[in-house]
Design a protein around this motif. Structure first.
Motif, short mmCIF file in Angstrom:
data_model
loop_
_atom_site.label_atom_id
_atom_site.label_comp_id
_atom_site.label_asym_id
_atom_site.label_seq_id
_atom_site.Cartn_x
_atom_site.Cartn_y
_atom_site.Cartn_z
N ALA A 156 0.83 -1.20 0.00
CA ALA A 156 0.00 0.00 0.00
C ALA A 156 0.87 1.25 0.00
CB ALA A 156 -0.93 0.00 1.21
N GLN B 87 -6.12 4.55 4.35
CA GLN B 87 -6.43 3.29 4.99
C GLN B 87 -7.04 2.28 4.02
OE1 GLN B 87 -5.41 2.67 8.09
NE2 GLN B 87 -5.99 0.53 7.73
N PHE B 88 -7.79 2.76 3.03
CA PHE B 88 -8.43 1.82 2.12
C PHE B 88 -7.39 1.09 1.26
CE2 PHE B 88 -8.00 5.33 -0.84
CZ PHE B 88 -7.86 4.72 -2.08
N LEU B 89 -6.25 1.76 0.97
CA LEU B 89 -5.18 1.08 0.25
C LEU B 89 -4.55 0.01 1.13
CD1 LEU B 89 -3.31 3.95 -1.68
CD2 LEU B 89 -4.87 2.22 -2.60
N CYS B 90 -4.37 0.32 2.41
CA CYS B 90 -3.82 -0.68 3.34
C CYS B 90 -4.75 -1.88 3.43
CB CYS B 90 -3.64 -0.05 4.73
SG CYS B 90 -2.54 1.37 4.77
N TRP B 91 -6.03 -1.62 3.45
CA TRP B 91 -7.01 -2.71 3.56
C TRP B 91 -7.00 -3.56 2.29
CZ3 TRP B 91 -11.71 -3.66 0.91
CH2 TRP B 91 -12.48 -4.69 1.46
N LEU B 92 -6.90 -2.91 1.14
CA LEU B 92 -6.92 -3.63 -0.13
C LEU B 92 -5.65 -4.44 -0.38
CD1 LEU B 92 -8.50 -1.01 -2.58
CD2 LEU B 92 -9.51 -3.18 -1.84
N LEU B 93 -4.49 -3.84 -0.07
CA LEU B 93 -3.22 -4.44 -0.46
C LEU B 93 -2.47 -5.13 0.68
CD1 LEU B 93 -1.93 -1.59 -2.80
CD2 LEU B 93 -3.05 -3.72 -3.45
N ASP B 94 -2.65 -4.64 1.89
CA ASP B 94 -1.92 -5.22 3.01
C ASP B 94 -2.83 -5.93 3.99
OD1 ASP B 94 0.42 -4.21 1.96
OD2 ASP B 94 0.32 -2.36 3.11
N GLU B 95 -4.08 -6.14 3.60
CA GLU B 95 -5.05 -6.87 4.41
C GLU B 95 -5.25 -6.24 5.78
OE1 GLU B 95 -3.78 -10.90 4.53
OE2 GLU B 95 -4.20 -11.25 2.41
#
Length: 237
Positions: A92, A200-208
């Motif tokens: 992310a 945070q949405f990138l962290c959720w999408l890419l880093d679970e």
């Protein structure tokens, strides 16, 4: 089968970006699309809503030739070094670096006559890698030895000697330095804080959504050693 294994061993963002650059160039070469449909044009983007140009202007290096292979090789090499090194386990953050650099370049392109920004993005990757690997020794044509932080400037001088436009090099160096300063230097200064925070949405999408323990640290890839690269008449070691 061996090629497939090697291909999927490439980190995902590096694989996606370099594959997109290769396929875009092949599509133009085979006349599936034209460069006129891809280049950065503010009027077409903001008035005609041809938003894809915000991405495709970073994915085309020109026709297949020396410039294309040079840029693709450097992009692949230093993008992979970063993704497997200082951004390991932080996809992310790595994607956010791309987005941050791309947005800055698009803003700068509004004031200069540049229609394709892929070369500048390549230099940005080289710059960030070089600053995070200050002790890596490199060699140019077996004649010039220098440490990694000088690599972007060596490429700048080489472009100048070849008579190429150096605006791409300067843009990549400027944007790369802005990112490096905000991410690695300013947070460590007295009273400093982390300016660039990955959504945070990138962290959720890419880093679970996993917690990244080193979020506030600088992440050098390596602390020493040699780096090698053969590209046409070049030999980096």
């Amino acid at each position: 089968m061996a090629f497939q294994q090697e291909y999927f061993a490439i980190p995902p963002i590096t694989r996606a970006y370099t594959t997109t650059c290769l396929l875009t160039t092949l599509a133009v070469q085979l006349d599936f699309v034209t460069a006129y449909q891809l280049y950065f044009n503010p009027e077409l983007i903001f008035k005609k809503f041809q938003l894809w140009r915000l991405i495709t202007c970073f994915c085309f290096y020109g026709g297949i030739g020396f410039n294309f292979f040079f840029n693709l090789l450097f992009t692949y090499r230093y993008c992979r070094h970063l993704e497997e090194g200082s951004f390991r386990g932080r996809s992310a953050d790595f994607l956010f670096m791309f987005l941050f650099g791309g947005i800055l370049m698009i803003v700068m392109a509004l004031f200069v006559n540049i229609v394709f920004l892929g070369s500048a993005l390549t230099i940005m990757l080289v710059y960030i890698w070089s600053r995070r690997n200050p002790y890596v020794r490199m060699n140019f044509f077996g004649l010039l030895n220098f440490q990694a932080p000088f690599l972007p400037w060596v490429l700048f001088a080489f472009s100048l000697l070849l008579g190429n436009s150096v605006i791409f090099d300067l843009m990549g160096i400027i944007v790369g330095h802005i990112y490096y300063f905000l991410e690695d230097i300013f947070p460590r200064q007295a009273g400093g804080f982390r300016v660039l925070k990955t959504p945070q949405f990138l962290c959720w999408l890419l880093d679970e959504g996993s917690h990244r323990a080193h979020e506030n640290e600088a992440h050098p890839d390596v602390v020493g050693g040699n780096a090698g690269l053969g590209a046409g008449g070049f030999h980096w070691q």
